[in-house]
Design a protein around this motif. Sequence first.
Motif, short mmCIF file in Angstrom:
data_model
loop_
_atom_site.label_atom_id
_atom_site.label_comp_id
_atom_site.label_asym_id
_atom_site.label_seq_id
_atom_site.Cartn_x
_atom_site.Cartn_y
_atom_site.Cartn_z
N ILE A 299 -44.78 -14.56 29.06
CA ILE A 299 -45.58 -15.48 30.06
C ILE A 299 -45.29 -13.51 31.15
N LEU A 300 -46.34 -13.28 32.06
CA LEU A 300 -46.52 -12.54 33.25
C LEU A 300 -46.54 -13.12 34.61
N ALA A 301 -45.52 -13.49 35.29
CA ALA A 301 -45.36 -14.40 35.85
C ALA A 301 -46.19 -13.11 37.88
N ARG A 302 -46.85 -13.69 38.34
CA ARG A 302 -47.40 -13.11 39.39
C ARG A 302 -46.54 -13.67 41.02
N LEU A 303 -45.80 -13.73 41.38
CA LEU A 303 -44.73 -13.68 42.57
C LEU A 303 -45.06 -13.25 43.65
N LEU A 310 -33.73 -12.95 44.96
CA LEU A 310 -32.64 -12.67 43.50
C LEU A 310 -32.63 -12.64 42.25
N ASP A 311 -32.64 -11.51 41.52
CA ASP A 311 -32.87 -11.59 39.98
C ASP A 311 -34.29 -12.49 39.44
N PRO A 312 -35.11 -12.68 40.35
CA PRO A 312 -36.59 -14.01 39.66
C PRO A 312 -36.41 -13.94 38.60
N LEU A 313 -36.36 -12.41 37.87
CA LEU A 313 -36.93 -12.90 36.07
C LEU A 313 -35.75 -13.89 35.28
N SER A 314 -34.07 -13.54 35.92
CA SER A 314 -33.16 -14.23 34.92
C SER A 314 -33.78 -15.78 35.88
N ARG A 315 -34.11 -16.01 36.51
CA ARG A 315 -33.78 -17.38 37.31
C ARG A 315 -35.25 -17.87 36.56
N LEU A 316 -36.14 -17.62 36.30
CA LEU A 316 -37.87 -17.42 35.45
C LEU A 316 -37.55 -17.68 34.20
N TRP A 322 -39.41 -17.00 27.56
CA TRP A 322 -40.02 -15.55 27.51
C TRP A 322 -40.63 -15.24 28.52
N THR A 323 -40.43 -15.23 29.61
CA THR A 323 -41.21 -14.24 30.49
C THR A 323 -41.35 -13.03 30.63
N MET A 324 -41.65 -12.32 30.29
CA MET A 324 -41.78 -10.90 29.80
C MET A 324 -42.55 -9.81 30.88
N LYS A 325 -42.45 -10.02 32.08
CA LYS A 325 -43.04 -9.09 33.40
C LYS A 325 -43.01 -9.85 34.54
N VAL A 326 -42.71 -9.37 35.44
CA VAL A 326 -43.11 -9.89 36.74
C VAL A 326 -43.12 -9.10 37.63
#
Length: 389
Positions: A299-303, A310-316, A322-326
């Motif tokens: 996943i590439l998450a576009r927020l 606060l630490d969006p990668l860990s929460r995703l 497998w969130t690879m990129k924010v």
Amino acid sequence: MRLIHTADWHLGRLFHGRHLTTDQAAVLERLIALVAEVRPAAVIVAGDLYDRGVPPTEAVELLDHVLSEIVLGLGVPVVAIAGNHDSPERVGFGAGLCRERGLVMAGQLSPSAEPLLLADEHGALALHALPFAAPAEARYRYEDDSLHDHAAALEAGVARARAATPAGARAVLVAHAYVSGATTSESERPLSLGGAGDVPASVFAGFDYVALGHIHRPQRAGGERVRYAGSLLKYSFSEHDQRKSVTVVEVGAPVPDGLAAVAVEQVELAAPHDVRRIEGTLAEIIARGRTDPARDDYILARLTDRGALLDPLSRLREVYPWTMKVERPEAEREAAGRGSRPDPRRAGEAELFADFFRYVTGDDSSPAERAAFAAVVDKLRRVEPETAP
Ligand SMILES: [Mn+2]
């Protein structure tokens, strides 16, 4: 005659820090099953077998396994060439021995490359393997100082292949090149700086089919009979909307003074993890993710949130492991819109704080907030007097 055309396996590749070898192995098992079902006269791998010149041992073991299964297990010949990511010498190791068993590994350019001769009820077909070589390498191998660009170097190899085709035989060429106008992706490494590496499709005139590698999106490159098979997997997020496939080519009976009819079918080989881009606020994405059956995709998450998170990668990763990129397009746009930032070597604490506050929250700090910050700094100064000169 049926051929299976694949390219750009890039074994040993990393995707945002993760080794893709197990993904590649799963897709290649599907390829082996397809070969067993289709029973082609040969399987073509049009370059970039490995992702780099010295691949990890797992990648070498995987290639060894797949080639053995197809060539020895199924009795189907394989014709593979070195691409611009491969080390020609390493790919070419043992080529003479392999050829005896039906495996053509074309590493270094050879001025006297013989085609693999195949035959069906319609007659002969010459399968030419032309590995990638930079112009300097082509000048050296062909002893021809006039080969100054990629087009001239390729043309020299193609002319040799034409001359080595027996009279009356159909001719198929395997090459690794950037044909002008092809649609590129972010995961290809340019063949030369400044875009001088492209070649016109007209170079390939006279071949019944041209099996190309280098461009990772499956596509035609000047006519139905000159094609890119595309890469084995999606190797960048820019490829999220591509359908990766291998190409099954049916070459018809030879046509005197013409070209054989060619029919092409693209067969998708699903990857264990798809590559996806998703967009929304952090809360929306997490809520959707809880019921998403494809949570194991890359996943590439576009927020789209504004302000601090606060630490969006860990929460995703709690819902999409497998969130690879924010990416934060909104926050980045806001930051860009706020103009020049203070120089940290010259600005005082108050100015740096005001800038940081704006960066994180998107708003200006209030007088009360600035006063609170000043009080904290003042207190720290008194506790730890500056000792530095
Ligand atoms: Mn490639």
